[in-house]
Scaffold this motif. Structure first.
Motif, PDB file in Angstrom:
ATOM      1  N   UNK A   7       0.810  -1.041  -0.394  1.00  0.00           N
ATOM      2  CA  UNK A   7       0.535   0.008  -0.402  1.00  0.00           C
ATOM      3  C   UNK A   7       1.041   1.428  -0.082  1.00  0.00           C
ATOM      4  N   UNK A   8       1.996   1.194   0.631  1.00  0.00           N
ATOM      5  CA  UNK A   8       3.023   2.356   0.709  1.00  0.00           C
ATOM      6  C   UNK A   8       3.624   2.585  -0.171  1.00  0.00           C
ATOM      7  N   UNK A   9       3.764   1.435  -1.021  1.00  0.00           N
ATOM      8  CA  UNK A   9       4.671   1.739  -2.171  1.00  0.00           C
ATOM      9  C   UNK A   9       3.215   2.348  -3.895  1.00  0.00           C
ATOM     10  N   UNK A  10       2.246   1.546  -3.282  1.00  0.00           N
ATOM     11  CA  UNK A  10       0.990   2.168  -4.175  1.00  0.00           C
ATOM     12  C   UNK A  10       1.139   3.715  -4.348  1.00  0.00           C
ATOM     13  N   UNK A  11       1.007   4.004  -2.961  1.00  0.00           N
ATOM     14  CA  UNK A  11       0.767   5.164  -2.449  1.00  0.00           C
ATOM     15  C   UNK A  11       1.531   5.794  -3.331  1.00  0.00           C
ATOM     16  N   UNK A  12       2.785   6.114  -2.999  1.00  0.00           N
ATOM     17  CA  UNK A  12       3.729   6.666  -3.106  1.00  0.00           C
ATOM     18  C   UNK A  12       3.658   7.164  -5.274  1.00  0.00           C
ATOM     19  N   UNK A  13       3.369   5.683  -5.648  1.00  0.00           N
ATOM     20  CA  UNK A  13       3.703   5.770  -6.927  1.00  0.00           C
ATOM     21  C   UNK A  13       2.729   6.214  -7.990  1.00  0.00           C
ATOM     22  N   UNK A  14       1.486   6.333  -6.861  1.00  0.00           N
ATOM     23  CA  UNK A  14       0.227   7.338  -7.490  1.00  0.00           C
ATOM     24  C   UNK A  14       0.751   8.891  -6.682  1.00  0.00           C
ATOM     25  N   UNK A  15       1.074   9.291  -6.006  1.00  0.00           N
ATOM     26  CA  UNK A  15       1.699  10.348  -5.475  1.00  0.00           C
ATOM     27  C   UNK A  15       2.553  10.616  -6.967  1.00  0.00           C
ATOM     28  N   UNK A  16       4.042  10.236  -7.396  1.00  0.00           N
ATOM     29  CA  UNK A  16       4.929  10.642  -7.739  1.00  0.00           C
ATOM     30  C   UNK A  16       4.369  10.939  -9.600  1.00  0.00           C
ATOM     31  N   UNK A  17       3.043  10.124 -10.290  1.00  0.00           N
ATOM     32  CA  UNK A  17       2.584  10.272 -11.333  1.00  0.00           C
ATOM     33  C   UNK A  17       1.662  11.491 -10.483  1.00  0.00           C
ATOM     34  N   UNK A  18       1.270  11.912 -10.256  1.00  0.00           N
ATOM     35  CA  UNK A  18       0.045  12.677 -10.393  1.00  0.00           C
ATOM     36  C   UNK A  18       1.345  14.345  -9.855  1.00  0.00           C
ATOM     37  N   UNK A  19       2.172  14.591  -9.781  1.00  0.00           N
ATOM     38  CA  UNK A  19       3.725  15.458  -9.718  1.00  0.00           C
ATOM     39  C   UNK A  19       3.605  15.156 -10.672  1.00  0.00           C
ATOM     40  N   UNK A  20       4.464  13.980 -12.001  1.00  0.00           N
ATOM     41  CA  UNK A  20       4.948  14.025 -12.598  1.00  0.00           C
ATOM     42  C   UNK A  20       4.164  15.088 -14.138  1.00  0.00           C
ATOM     43  N   UNK A  21       2.601  15.187 -13.686  1.00  0.00           N
ATOM     44  CA  UNK A  21       1.494  15.053 -14.889  1.00  0.00           C
ATOM     45  C   UNK A  21       1.925  16.139 -14.514  1.00  0.00           C
ATOM     46  N   UNK A  22       1.179  16.750 -13.376  1.00  0.00           N
ATOM     47  CA  UNK A  22       0.759  18.386 -13.091  1.00  0.00           C
ATOM     48  C   UNK A  22       2.141  19.262 -13.816  1.00  0.00           C
ATOM     49  N   UNK A  23       3.673  18.637 -13.349  1.00  0.00           N
ATOM     50  CA  UNK A  23       4.940  19.272 -13.528  1.00  0.00           C
ATOM     51  C   UNK A  23       4.927  19.987 -15.366  1.00  0.00           C
ATOM     52  N   UNK A  24       4.403  18.244 -15.995  1.00  0.00           N
ATOM     53  CA  UNK A  24       4.123  18.279 -17.977  1.00  0.00           C
ATOM     54  C   UNK A  24       3.276  19.637 -18.245  1.00  0.00           C
ATOM     55  N   UNK A  25       2.399  19.282 -17.085  1.00  0.00           N
ATOM     56  CA  UNK A  25       1.504  20.569 -17.842  1.00  0.00           C
ATOM     57  C   UNK A  25       1.621  22.056 -17.594  1.00  0.00           C
ATOM     58  N   UNK A  26       2.546  22.189 -16.448  1.00  0.00           N
ATOM     59  CA  UNK A  26       2.992  23.363 -15.911  1.00  0.00           C
ATOM     60  C   UNK A  26       4.078  23.988 -17.028  1.00  0.00           C
ATOM     61  N   UNK A  27       4.930  22.543 -17.734  1.00  0.00           N
ATOM     62  CA  UNK A  27       5.950  23.247 -18.518  1.00  0.00           C
ATOM     63  C   UNK A  27       5.303  23.499 -19.655  1.00  0.00           C
TER      64      UNK A  27
END
Length: 54
Positions: A7-27
């Motif tokens: 669960x910890x790995x899944x949660x951190x992976x989901x958070x990392x994908x969300x942050x990466x997608x947001x950063x890409x959109x802003x870029x």
């Protein structure tokens, strides 16, 4: 213990994908990228800059 790790790995992976997608959109928004608009008749048009967001 094992399920907590999964669960910890899944949660951190989901958070990392969300942050990466947001950063890409802003870029893309800041660099005035390009986009493709598709019409119902199947044609497509490449737009640049502010035209993408209209």
């Amino acid at each position: 213990m094992r399920w907590k790790r999964v669960l910890l790995t899944t949660g951190l992976g989901t958070l990392a994908i969300f942050i990466a997608a947001t950063a890409y959109h802003e870029w893309r928004a800041r660099t005035q990228g390009w986009c493709i608009r598709f019409a119902p008749d199947g044609s497509q048009k490449v737009l640049y800059g502010d035209d993408c967001w209209k």
